[in-house]
Design a protein around this motif. Structure first.
Motif, short mmCIF file in Angstrom:
data_model
loop_
_atom_site.label_atom_id
_atom_site.label_comp_id
_atom_site.label_asym_id
_atom_site.label_seq_id
_atom_site.Cartn_x
_atom_site.Cartn_y
_atom_site.Cartn_z
N PHE A 33 96.04 66.07 11.96
CA PHE A 33 96.23 64.79 12.63
C PHE A 33 95.04 63.91 12.30
O PHE A 33 94.00 64.39 11.83
CB PHE A 33 96.33 64.99 14.15
N GLN A 35 92.80 60.17 13.65
CA GLN A 35 92.62 59.16 14.68
C GLN A 35 91.63 58.11 14.18
O GLN A 35 90.47 58.43 13.90
CB GLN A 35 92.10 59.79 15.97
N ARG A 41 95.81 59.41 18.34
CA ARG A 41 95.87 60.47 17.34
C ARG A 41 97.28 60.52 16.77
O ARG A 41 98.26 60.56 17.52
CB ARG A 41 95.48 61.81 17.96
N GLU A 42 97.39 60.54 15.44
CA GLU A 42 98.70 60.52 14.81
C GLU A 42 98.88 61.70 13.87
O GLU A 42 97.93 62.21 13.28
CB GLU A 42 98.92 59.20 14.05
N PHE A 43 100.12 62.11 13.77
CA PHE A 43 100.51 63.24 12.94
C PHE A 43 100.33 62.91 11.46
O PHE A 43 100.66 61.82 11.02
CB PHE A 43 101.96 63.59 13.23
N TYR A 100 105.34 67.86 15.30
CA TYR A 100 104.56 66.70 14.91
C TYR A 100 103.83 66.09 16.10
O TYR A 100 103.04 65.15 15.95
CB TYR A 100 105.47 65.63 14.29
N ALA A 102 101.09 65.91 18.94
CA ALA A 102 99.76 66.47 19.16
C ALA A 102 99.67 67.26 20.46
O ALA A 102 98.93 68.25 20.53
CB ALA A 102 98.73 65.34 19.16
#
Length: 118
Positions: A33, A35, A41-43, A100, A102
């Motif tokens: 992930f 950020q 926070r992104e996949f 996917y 978090a």
């Protein structure tokens, strides 16, 4: 499980980096992930315990490759054709679910900074 990321750094646009995530203990599904400042926070990518199934976010598909070496209990993220918008702190997560999202991952590393200059 304890996770330790490494491999981040400063690279020019179009360049490459390889991130590593060393895990202690059992083998888990792993995810990467990222950020960026002021963002959630992104996949980025995930891989199953066996390494047989992988998943990517559309923004990195074709440029990033996730892999793992279970003998070393380490997951990798090979990042090619990097763009300034890839700049972020990259985190690896470990969990019992291949996903996917978090919030389903049980353990996280400390993160490693990736900065892509234009």
């Amino acid at each position: 499980v304890q996770l330790v990321e490494s491999g981040g750094g400063l690279v020019q646009a179009g360049g490459s980096l390889r991130l590593s995530c060393a895990a202690s203990g059992r083998t888990f599904n792993m995810g990467w992930f990222r950020q960026a400042p002021g963002k959630e926070r992104e996949f980025v990518a995930s891989i199953t315990r066996s390494g047989g199934t992988v998943s990517y976010d559309d923004s990195v598909r074709g440029r990033f490759t996730i892999s793992r070496d279970n003998a070393k209990n380490t997951a990798y993220l090979q990042m090619n054709s990097l763009k300034p918008e890839d700049t972020a702190v990259y985190y690896c997560g470990a969990g019992s679910v291949f996903d996917y999202r978090a919030n389903v991952y049980d353990s996280w590393g400390q993160g490693t900074q990736v900065t892509v200059s234009s």
